[in-house]
Design a protein around this motif. Sequence first.
Motif, mmCIF file in Angstrom:
data_model
loop_
_atom_site.group_PDB
_atom_site.id
_atom_site.type_symbol
_atom_site.label_atom_id
_atom_site.label_comp_id
_atom_site.label_asym_id
_atom_site.label_seq_id
_atom_site.Cartn_x
_atom_site.Cartn_y
_atom_site.Cartn_z
ATOM 1 N N GLN A 3 0.839 -1.187 0.000
ATOM 2 C CA GLN A 3 0.000 0.000 0.000
ATOM 3 C C GLN A 3 0.878 1.242 0.000
ATOM 4 O O GLN A 3 0.420 2.344 -0.267
ATOM 5 C CB GLN A 3 -0.872 0.032 1.247
ATOM 6 C CG GLN A 3 -1.527 -1.286 1.516
ATOM 7 C CD GLN A 3 -2.968 -1.106 1.889
ATOM 8 O OE1 GLN A 3 -3.587 -0.119 1.526
ATOM 9 N NE2 GLN A 3 -3.515 -2.045 2.616
ATOM 10 N N ASP B 258 3.289 -10.441 5.516
ATOM 11 C CA ASP B 258 3.521 -9.684 4.287
ATOM 12 C C ASP B 258 4.540 -10.384 3.404
ATOM 13 O O ASP B 258 4.380 -10.468 2.187
ATOM 14 C CB ASP B 258 4.010 -8.261 4.606
ATOM 15 C CG ASP B 258 2.850 -7.339 4.926
ATOM 16 O OD1 ASP B 258 1.702 -7.816 4.894
ATOM 17 O OD2 ASP B 258 3.085 -6.154 5.195
ATOM 18 N N HIS B 261 3.052 -13.414 1.936
ATOM 19 C CA HIS B 261 2.089 -13.072 0.905
ATOM 20 C C HIS B 261 2.738 -12.993 -0.480
ATOM 21 O O HIS B 261 2.220 -13.534 -1.449
ATOM 22 C CB HIS B 261 1.432 -11.743 1.256
ATOM 23 C CG HIS B 261 0.499 -11.246 0.214
ATOM 24 N ND1 HIS B 261 -0.823 -11.611 0.176
ATOM 25 C CD2 HIS B 261 0.703 -10.450 -0.852
ATOM 26 C CE1 HIS B 261 -1.388 -11.057 -0.867
ATOM 27 N NE2 HIS B 261 -0.481 -10.331 -1.513
ATOM 28 N N SER B 262 3.900 -12.298 -0.582
ATOM 29 C CA SER B 262 4.573 -12.173 -1.879
ATOM 30 C C SER B 262 4.923 -13.546 -2.425
ATOM 31 O O SER B 262 4.742 -13.826 -3.610
ATOM 32 C CB SER B 262 5.858 -11.341 -1.755
ATOM 33 O OG SER B 262 5.564 -10.049 -1.309
ATOM 34 N N SER B 265 1.486 -15.670 -3.243
ATOM 35 C CA SER B 265 0.660 -15.096 -4.311
ATOM 36 C C SER B 265 1.289 -15.322 -5.669
ATOM 37 O O SER B 265 0.597 -15.513 -6.657
ATOM 38 C CB SER B 265 0.462 -13.598 -4.122
ATOM 39 O OG SER B 265 -0.066 -13.330 -2.875
ATOM 40 N N GLU B 271 -2.426 -16.794 0.869
ATOM 41 C CA GLU B 271 -1.429 -16.523 1.901
ATOM 42 C C GLU B 271 -1.850 -17.227 3.188
ATOM 43 O O GLU B 271 -2.990 -17.621 3.328
ATOM 44 C CB GLU B 271 -1.278 -15.023 2.136
ATOM 45 C CG GLU B 271 -2.476 -14.366 2.756
ATOM 46 C CD GLU B 271 -2.300 -12.854 2.745
ATOM 47 O OE1 GLU B 271 -1.362 -12.364 3.374
ATOM 48 O OE2 GLU B 271 -3.105 -12.182 2.096
ATOM 49 N N ALA B 344 6.846 -4.217 -2.070
ATOM 50 C CA ALA B 344 6.511 -4.639 -0.706
ATOM 51 C C ALA B 344 7.438 -3.971 0.310
ATOM 52 O O ALA B 344 7.035 -3.668 1.425
ATOM 53 C CB ALA B 344 6.600 -6.160 -0.584
ATOM 54 N N LYS B 415 -1.077 -2.353 -9.194
ATOM 55 C CA LYS B 415 -1.120 -1.624 -7.922
ATOM 56 C C LYS B 415 -2.005 -0.387 -8.056
ATOM 57 O O LYS B 415 -2.779 -0.065 -7.161
ATOM 58 C CB LYS B 415 0.295 -1.220 -7.505
ATOM 59 C CG LYS B 415 0.371 -0.704 -6.080
ATOM 60 C CD LYS B 415 1.767 -0.281 -5.738
ATOM 61 C CE LYS B 415 1.757 0.651 -4.545
ATOM 62 N NZ LYS B 415 3.074 1.285 -4.383
ATOM 63 N N LYS B 418 -5.410 -1.110 -7.708
ATOM 64 C CA LYS B 418 -5.678 -1.697 -6.387
ATOM 65 C C LYS B 418 -5.826 -3.219 -6.448
ATOM 66 O O LYS B 418 -6.620 -3.822 -5.719
ATOM 67 C CB LYS B 418 -6.921 -1.085 -5.721
ATOM 68 C CG LYS B 418 -6.953 0.433 -5.753
ATOM 69 C CD LYS B 418 -6.849 1.009 -4.365
ATOM 70 C CE LYS B 418 -6.814 2.520 -4.388
ATOM 71 N NZ LYS B 418 -5.549 3.089 -3.979
ATOM 72 N N ASP B 420 -3.623 -6.867 -6.273
ATOM 73 C CA ASP B 420 -2.359 -7.359 -5.736
ATOM 74 C C ASP B 420 -1.329 -7.571 -6.852
ATOM 75 O O ASP B 420 -1.523 -8.415 -7.716
ATOM 76 C CB ASP B 420 -2.642 -8.669 -4.997
ATOM 77 C CG ASP B 420 -1.386 -9.283 -4.432
ATOM 78 O OD1 ASP B 420 -0.326 -8.627 -4.502
ATOM 79 O OD2 ASP B 420 -1.470 -10.405 -3.916
#
Lengths: 449, 449
Positions: A3, B258, B261-262, B265, B271, B344, B415, B418, B420
């Motif tokens: 974000q 976080d 997640h990368s 995904s 995740e 990230a 991004k 919005k 991912d």
Amino acid sequence: MAQGSTTSQARLERLSQALGSGTFADVRRMLNGLPAADVAHLLESSPPKFRHILWQMVEQEDEGDVINELGDELRLHFLSDMNAAEVAQITEHLQDDDLVDILQQLPDRVTREVLDSMDHRDRARLEQVMTYPDDTAGGLMSTDTITIRPPLTFDVVLRYLRRHAEIPPMTDNLIVVNRNDQFIGLLPLNTLLVSDPSSTVRERMITDIPPIPADMPDDEVARLFERNDWVSAPVVDQQGRLLGRITIDDVVDVIREDADHSLTSMAGLAEDLDTFAPVFYTASRRALWLGINLLTAFLAASVINLFQDTIEKVVALAVLMPIVASMGGIAGTQTLTVMVRGMALGHVGKHNESWLINRELAVGLLNGILWAAVVAVAASLWFDDWNIGLIIAAAMIISLLAAALTGATLPLLLKRMKIDPALAGGVVLTVTDVVGFLSFLGLATWFYV
Amino acid sequence: MAQGSTTSQARLERLSQALGSGTFADVRRMLNGLPAADVAHLLESSPPKFRHILWQMVEQEDEGDVINELGDELRLHFLSDMNAAEVAQITEHLQDDDLVDILQQLPDRVTREVLDSMDHRDRARLEQVMTYPDDTAGGLMSTDTITIRPPLTFDVVLRYLRRHAEIPPMTDNLIVVNRNDQFIGLLPLNTLLVSDPSSTVRERMITDIPPIPADMPDDEVARLFERNDWVSAPVVDQQGRLLGRITIDDVVDVIREDADHSLTSMAGLAEDLDTFAPVFYTASRRALWLGINLLTAFLAASVINLFQDTIEKVVALAVLMPIVASMGGIAGTQTLTVMVRGMALGHVGKHNESWLINRELAVGLLNGILWAAVVAVAASLWFDDWNIGLIIAAAMIISLLAAALTGATLPLLLKRMKIDPALAGGVVLTVTDVVGFLSFLGLATWFYV
């Protein structure tokens, strides 16, 4: 995730504008007063050209702190421009563990010179810390501890603390040792604060938390911190003598680096890589992985080469063959990611390996059957030939089973050979390519030729 | 990484043996006395069959703590077997932020029932915390703070603290507020301990650390903690009133999630996935990503289909075409990984995007030229035809440039929409496949046909 940070992002934009327009006085003003970690973040977020301008504006007294906050690649880049005297000067006030991290990146000759420039006591302490590898508890610890003895009353402890100008950061416990400097227990500052001043250390200390042995691997240390919600923990040698303590800020770095490692290694990239590394450096770092892939791609191509006659007869095979290879590649990557992640989290051990391999094979079979059916219908309708549909369906099931088997077993095998399991990615894709082409074209040859 | 934890691994092996041999009394004994986080780790490291046996052996009074330590998927699994009264009972003693995490996973009806079973004050406090989304500072905070007022002397503060039975864990600062409960500053416990008891809070408090607004995204909170080496930080509303505080243990979870997640995904996996999820559940979770890939694979196949005549004439093209696609895929994944990771980490913003895109294009061109030359020679020698070497070389350069462009721009685009950015993986591979086949077969058609 992703974000973005509005405040630091806005600051970056402003600084970048000022840099671009050459109003360096503004840049210097903005840079001054920023915490070292923010300056490091700015450097890491800047293309090389601006980096050098920014670095020259950092006050010399702050250079050590900024260097300390930088990632490995960029840190080495700035350090390589310095001589031993400069390194010694800017790192003077750093904590032992941070200084050791920096020294271990320098050429041995420079490290020696920096150590020689120190006074005897500092050098002896650092040399002790440096005997422990970077990725063990000993390599993570700093030696700034406050120790107390069991018979003291809290009143005495409080008066003893007041003789300090300050208490080391992240001190949540005082460490209780015996007269041989061996670890006995911990006295939380919180206990000290809420207890009657006439209590003694012996009465209130915690003795059921085992200290960390200096040779414990750093990922195990990180897991202990995470599971027990520690802020700091004592480190001891084999005789139980207190060597130092590890604090959560260094553990957070380990967690970040370990997670980063799985992500970057699977793409054949160095961990802790520099996002804004220059072109030639980046190209050369990535070339090797591409070269390895080229070799394996030729291997896959040589499999197709075996079936030239079949393809000449049925060109539809050339059209459909990438579908089989691609599905195998995706399935293999999914299995591999689950395994690499599970191993990094410490979920996977000898007792559950075979369950996992069987689960992956079963998942591969189920998804193989599902998508083989879809592909069979689509391919049959496309080329108006039900045989080609059956052939691609069989090849897809074989391919997804091979993907599951390789993706699940290869990382386990690599780990046993002490090779990084995340490096299995390239091999898994090769196996799925080879098996995909071999099964599809092989079945077709058997049927059509 | 991945060295495994000897102690916990050994414990797992022993427990697993005891489970396998059915000596449940031993298992129960081993399980008792383990910290909740260790029990959670055991559950996460066990196949489904053993999980249920283990879970039934957990003492009811520990169930809440264990549930709290579990990953999202497994937690939901156990929670879904409970009714509202059971959830309320086992989670009674949890901290607000932990309880809210659990409540937010439950169906609204159950959450309502759990809240209704609480006394008025607890419910009001929880409902306030629940107004903040899970991924903001407000969602991370707990409300157990110790606040003091500026005029107090340290002597008075120390006496005030002694009236507490205990201080909340991870309290490194007392929070200084005015009479409207607005945040003014922090008084580190360390300062309190080393200072003269006649000092006042006003004299020694820190006022230059801004409090965290409740709506700050959690990844930004994590970055602040990392950069400033905080153990805890106060959270305020828009009027500057103190709402609660965030502690490093919860921040570590954000960092871990976080990073996780990368990784997951990019392979199209959820995740916080459960390593030992059962077969059907796992297969269905992965099927969608395979299905999307199948659609894009058909797209690539339809490109090849355009060139059937050319392939019929020169079968060597069918042999070599996977090489072009494969190299493009690897290069695209490398670029994408660098971008997703940089985003990230908060390194990438508007002011440096174009530099990054240009760098990736330049790297693509350099590595394209390098490996195109190698492939050209190898292919020419293999098929004894220098033309095919030149054609594959040109196609490879085009392909690596397309990989760089897509890998660099697509995550930025996602991004902005919005979405991912880590989900770009599938599209990047499709683009490199399509461009690879199109350029290679297109050039060959232009030359040979």
